[in-house]
Motif scaffolding. Structure first.
Motif, PDB file in Angstrom:
ATOM      1  N   ALA A 272       4.773  14.340  64.751  1.00  0.00           N
ATOM      2  CA  ALA A 272       3.512  15.196  64.455  1.00  0.00           C
ATOM      3  C   ALA A 272       3.039  16.189  65.219  1.00  0.00           C
ATOM      4  CB  ALA A 272       2.097  14.053  64.717  1.00  0.00           C
ATOM      5  N   LEU A 273       3.500  16.279  66.439  1.00  0.00           N
ATOM      6  CA  LEU A 273       3.579  17.827  66.848  1.00  0.00           C
ATOM      7  C   LEU A 273       4.262  18.863  66.759  1.00  0.00           C
ATOM      8  CD1 LEU A 273       3.964  15.910  70.672  1.00  0.00           C
ATOM      9  CD2 LEU A 273       2.073  16.199  69.184  1.00  0.00           C
ATOM     10  N   ILE A 274       5.603  18.712  66.699  1.00  0.00           N
ATOM     11  CA  ILE A 274       6.435  19.953  65.170  1.00  0.00           C
ATOM     12  C   ILE A 274       5.496  20.301  63.775  1.00  0.00           C
ATOM     13  CG2 ILE A 274       8.397  20.007  64.014  1.00  0.00           C
ATOM     14  CD1 ILE A 274      10.311  18.356  65.718  1.00  0.00           C
ATOM     15  N   GLY A 275       4.779  19.525  63.493  1.00  0.00           N
ATOM     16  CA  GLY A 275       3.919  19.103  62.130  1.00  0.00           C
ATOM     17  C   GLY A 275       2.565  20.805  62.511  1.00  0.00           C
ATOM     18  N   TYR A 276       2.600  19.676  63.446  1.00  0.00           N
ATOM     19  CA  TYR A 276       1.230  20.609  64.666  1.00  0.00           C
ATOM     20  C   TYR A 276       1.700  22.383  64.360  1.00  0.00           C
ATOM     21  CZ  TYR A 276      -2.573  22.904  66.878  1.00  0.00           C
ATOM     22  OH  TYR A 276      -3.840  24.091  66.981  1.00  0.00           O
ATOM     23  N   GLY A 277       3.310  22.395  65.128  1.00  0.00           N
ATOM     24  CA  GLY A 277       3.497  23.584  65.325  1.00  0.00           C
ATOM     25  C   GLY A 277       4.216  24.288  63.838  1.00  0.00           C
ATOM     26  N   VAL A 278       4.651  24.107  63.252  1.00  0.00           N
ATOM     27  CA  VAL A 278       4.423  24.898  62.226  1.00  0.00           C
ATOM     28  C   VAL A 278       3.262  25.080  61.221  1.00  0.00           C
ATOM     29  CG1 VAL A 278       5.889  24.268  59.806  1.00  0.00           C
ATOM     30  CG2 VAL A 278       7.094  24.045  61.922  1.00  0.00           C
ATOM     31  N   PHE A 279       2.679  24.495  61.416  1.00  0.00           N
ATOM     32  CA  PHE A 279       1.518  24.552  60.791  1.00  0.00           C
ATOM     33  C   PHE A 279       0.627  26.169  61.131  1.00  0.00           C
ATOM     34  CE2 PHE A 279      -3.193  23.437  60.351  1.00  0.00           C
ATOM     35  CZ  PHE A 279      -4.184  24.185  59.530  1.00  0.00           C
ATOM     36  N   ILE A 280       0.298  25.547  62.487  1.00  0.00           N
ATOM     37  CA  ILE A 280      -0.762  26.518  63.257  1.00  0.00           C
ATOM     38  C   ILE A 280       0.307  28.119  63.559  1.00  0.00           C
ATOM     39  CG2 ILE A 280       0.028  25.850  65.684  1.00  0.00           C
ATOM     40  CD1 ILE A 280      -3.174  27.268  64.312  1.00  0.00           C
ATOM     41  N   SER A 281       2.125  27.911  63.396  1.00  0.00           N
ATOM     42  CA  SER A 281       2.308  28.971  63.441  1.00  0.00           C
ATOM     43  C   SER A 281       2.562  29.815  62.989  1.00  0.00           C
ATOM     44  CB  SER A 281       3.760  29.068  64.145  1.00  0.00           C
ATOM     45  OG  SER A 281       3.751  27.915  64.974  1.00  0.00           O
ATOM     46  N   ALA A 282       2.391  29.142  60.858  1.00  0.00           N
ATOM     47  CA  ALA A 282       1.988  30.126  59.525  1.00  0.00           C
ATOM     48  C   ALA A 282       0.459  30.169  59.741  1.00  0.00           C
ATOM     49  CB  ALA A 282       2.746  29.070  58.284  1.00  0.00           C
ATOM     50  N   ALA A 283       0.013  29.492  59.999  1.00  0.00           N
ATOM     51  CA  ALA A 283      -1.413  29.707  60.135  1.00  0.00           C
ATOM     52  C   ALA A 283      -2.113  31.077  60.837  1.00  0.00           C
ATOM     53  CB  ALA A 283      -2.387  28.951  60.835  1.00  0.00           C
ATOM     54  N   PHE A 284      -0.826  31.038  61.787  1.00  0.00           N
ATOM     55  CA  PHE A 284      -1.445  32.758  63.169  1.00  0.00           C
ATOM     56  C   PHE A 284      -0.468  33.820  62.635  1.00  0.00           C
ATOM     57  CE2 PHE A 284      -0.406  35.145  66.744  1.00  0.00           C
ATOM     58  CZ  PHE A 284      -1.107  34.670  67.618  1.00  0.00           C
ATOM     59  N   LEU A 285       0.968  33.648  61.082  1.00  0.00           N
ATOM     60  CA  LEU A 285       1.149  34.715  60.943  1.00  0.00           C
ATOM     61  C   LEU A 285       0.172  35.152  59.925  1.00  0.00           C
ATOM     62  CD1 LEU A 285       4.844  33.978  60.844  1.00  0.00           C
ATOM     63  CD2 LEU A 285       3.520  35.226  62.090  1.00  0.00           C
TER      64      LEU A 285
END
Lengths: 236, 71
Positions: A164-177
């Protein structure tokens, strides 16, 4: 809300102490630009009016801090009430500080890294609505994303919660970009902008630490969890 | 033979009306400090509120310092 009110007042006072010099410097540059462009004249009357509204703005900062703090304190109270059982720690201050750290990271720091705070003189008035929408949208994306992955976190076995933590990291990185950049150029001196941003982060961080400590202490002292004592009688 | 037993029930649910009220306070406060450009006072003052910007000026420094786009 009370915790937020006090933490917001602390935030306003912290701003007065450490952010205000940068605001004064930035508004001084704005005024110089007005004089250079001929929009205003550097007269005694201008200075009197300027001093008058700057007093209103500086004093208002503490009141605005209390209002903003109360509103964020209301949100913090909702999230704490709903999540306190799963938060680590055996004391409510510790639990509240963990939550305030999570909320500081997800709904303040990450949006700040994408759309950092800017002092006066930076920002085209024609793009203010777009910038406001972008900033609020990114806060919402990060905040609701964190809530979504928290739901996943709760449902997973302890050994798999890292997903779940990695999932949030991937999700927010994609949104950031994917989110558009701030359309405005930074034209003010970089020392001023960087100093303003650094002190702004410190003051907001003081707020989040304060709201965690105060709400946790209130919860520990007044324990709003209702306890109903029920007596039953049985015959043997 | 009778025996008296005490049972402690801990209610930890959060009333829905409390959540709605707190959420409304959150949205209202965020709008006042972060986004109002004369909208609230325009209910009483009309178009003048968008020129005077009393709330905008009052929250100006906090708006910048907290990271909201101001102008």
């Amino acid at each position: 809300m009370v915790a937020g009110f006090f933490a917001g007042t602390i935030h306003g006072l912290a701003n007065l102490a450490i952010v205000e010099p940068y605001l004064d410097e930035a508004i001084g540059i704005e005024n110089q630009n007005l004089f250079a462009s001929g929009e205003e004249d550097d007269t005694v009357q201008f200075q009197v009016e300027y001093e008058s509204y700057r007093i209103w703005q500086k004093g208002g900062q503490v009141l605005a801090g209390a209002i903003l703090g109360t509103s964020i304190g209301a949100l913090f109270g909702i999230v704490f009430a709903l999540s306190r059982k799963i938060l680590p720690g055996n004391h409510h201050v510790k639990k509240a500080l963990v939550l305030s750290g999570i909320m500081w990271f997800t709904i303040y720091l990450i949006p700040f890294l994408k759309y950092p705070a800017n002092p006066p003189t930076v920002g085209d008035p024609d793009t203010v609505v777009l910038r406001a929408i972008l900033y609020l949208s990114f806060i919402a994306i990060s905040g609701f994303g964190a809530v979504g992955f928290y739901q996943l976190f709760k449902r997973l076995e302890k050994s798999k919660r890292i997903v779940a933590l990695i999932g949030y990291g991937v999700f927010i990185s994609a949104a950031f970009l994917l989110m558009p950049e701030n359309p405005d150029e930074v034209t003010a001196p970089l020392d001023l902008v960087n100093g303003f941003r650094a002190t702004s982060v410190i003051a907001v961080s003081i707020f989040w630490i304060s709201v965690g400590i105060i709400l946790g202490a209130f919860w520990q002292k007044y324990n709003p969890d209702k306890q109903i004592q029920t007596n039953t009688t049985s015959k043997f | 033979m009778s025996q008296s037993r005490g049972i402690t029930i801990t209610k930890t649910g959060v009333p829905i009306y409390a959540i709605i009220l707190l959420a409304a306070i959150f949205v209202f406060g965020l709008f006042v400090v972060g986004y109002d450009q004369g909208h609230l006072f325009s209910v009483i003052m009309g178009e003048t509120a968008f020129e005077e910007l009393y709330l905008h000026e009052l929250t100006h420094d906090m708006r910048h310092a907290a990271g909201f786009p101001c102008h």
